[in-house]
Design an enzyme around this catalytic site. Structure first.
Site, short mmCIF file in Angstrom:
data_model
loop_
_atom_site.label_atom_id
_atom_site.label_comp_id
_atom_site.label_asym_id
_atom_site.label_seq_id
_atom_site.Cartn_x
_atom_site.Cartn_y
_atom_site.Cartn_z
N ILE A 46 136.47 -39.48 -113.50
CA ILE A 46 136.73 -39.36 -111.81
C ILE A 46 138.58 -39.69 -112.73
O ILE A 46 138.59 -40.34 -113.95
CB ILE A 46 136.88 -40.04 -110.51
CG1 ILE A 46 137.29 -41.79 -111.01
CG2 ILE A 46 136.07 -39.65 -109.87
CD1 ILE A 46 136.78 -42.55 -109.77
N ASP A 47 139.27 -38.94 -112.81
CA ASP A 47 140.40 -39.26 -113.09
C ASP A 47 141.62 -40.60 -113.10
O ASP A 47 140.85 -41.57 -112.68
CB ASP A 47 141.27 -38.10 -112.54
CG ASP A 47 141.06 -36.45 -112.32
OD1 ASP A 47 140.13 -36.38 -113.40
OD2 ASP A 47 141.22 -35.92 -111.86
N LYS A 48 142.43 -40.95 -114.45
CA LYS A 48 142.33 -41.82 -114.68
C LYS A 48 143.35 -42.54 -113.11
O LYS A 48 143.34 -43.58 -113.08
CB LYS A 48 143.96 -42.06 -115.66
CG LYS A 48 144.94 -42.90 -115.25
CD LYS A 48 145.67 -42.54 -116.93
CE LYS A 48 146.50 -43.94 -116.76
NZ LYS A 48 147.98 -43.19 -117.26
#
Length: 306
Positions: free
Chosen positions: A136-138
């Site tokens: 998942i994105d930062k």
């Protein structure tokens, strides 16, 4: 170090060198500009700038330096672990944490923390992404499953591919979505005008996102999203595509938005079949404080506006 050579033809003359090379090779614009600065790209055996306009007959020579293998180091970083056994680990990633090391982010990542916590992680994705089955994105928070051996990795990856695992997200978006539920089916690929972004493009990869409205706040809507596919930035791109970008999304959202530490997107539920026992496992993680506090303020505002 490998050296390559290209001769410019009539159909591309007058194009900026960095743009021409990005179209003629698999090199990114940012890498090309870096190579120009380090003298790894020459035009007719001379150094030029990125904005040089190529001419018919120009000979472009470029060399690609051998990449230095990145090695992830173990770091004593606290982890919010929801489940762990000899095969699988489920962790709730905080907003702001990168999943695995990469150039510019070699420390402080989830992988650095996992390597300190346990040494038995799957090696299928290499030394930089041990155990990482999906990302998942930062600035997206929430649940991730991690494989502790290669057999578990194969099983979990297969469940993702066959769409038998459950990945449910809560997202706060701009605007009042008209429909109570729906499905966004639109192919996703690199944006033509900005290669650092993803977009809905005709030649992109199949992508499907189901959504259902959870709560309405007038100018904003809280929705639940379920993924059938796992394309890069899929939820963020799909919601922007239908005119409801995520609140506080720095890449795909408007500048006039809610205050946050990045997009209001949380991987709230995760379900899968245990790779060894076959037992169906399901986990839920509460919203981060900033997300919950923002919803409370929106509720109060909605009540005042009634």
């Amino acid at each position: 170090m490998t050296k390559e050579q290209i001769i410019i033809h009539e159909d591309i003359k007058g194009t900026r060198l960095d743009k021409a090379l990005s179209e003629l090779t698999d090199l990114s614009r940012s890498l090309i500009q870096s190579m120009l600065k380090s003298g790894d790209i020459l035009v007719n055996n001379e150094s030029v700038k990125a904005n040089y306009k190529v001419q018919t007959g120009d000979t472009i020579t470029y060399q690609i330096r051998e990449a230095t293998e990145l090695v992830a180091e173990a770091e004593d970083i606290p982890l919010d672990i929801y489940y762990e056994d000899k095969d699988v680990l489920v962790v709730n990633k905080p907003q702001g944490m990168v999943v695995h090391p990469a150039a510019g982010h070699m420390s402080g990542t989830l992988v650095n923390a996992l390597l300190y916590h346990c040494q038995d992680l799957s090696g299928i994705n290499g030394v930089i992404r041990p155990g990482i089955v999906h990302r998942i994105d930062k600035d997206t928070s929430g649940l991730l499953m991690v494989a502790k051996n290669d057999e578990a990795h194969v099983s979990l990856s297969s469940q993702l591919k066959n769409k038998t695992s459950d990945r449910i997200y809560l997202a706060l978006v701009h605007g009042d979505i008209k429909h109570q539920k729906g499905t966004i089916e639109a192919p996703i690929g690199r944006a033509k005008e900005d290669r650092k972004k993803m977009a809905v493009v005709a030649d992109g990869k199949e992508a499907r996102t189901h959504f259902e409205v959870v709560e309405r706040f007038g100018d904003y809507t809280l929705i639940k999203c379920q993924l059938d596919t796992g394309r890069t930035h899929q939820i963020r791109v799909h919601l922007k595509y239908i005119g409801h970008p995520l609140a506080a999304d720095p890449k795909y959202g408007p500048k006039n938005t809610l205050n946050g530490h990045g997009q209001f997107l949380h991987a709230s539920e995760l379900g899968f079949e245990h790779p060894t026992t076959g037992e169906r496992l399901h986990f839920e993680a509460p919203l981060p404080n900033i997300f919950e506090e923002t919803l409370s303020r929106l509720r109060e505002k909605s009540e005042r506006d009634l």
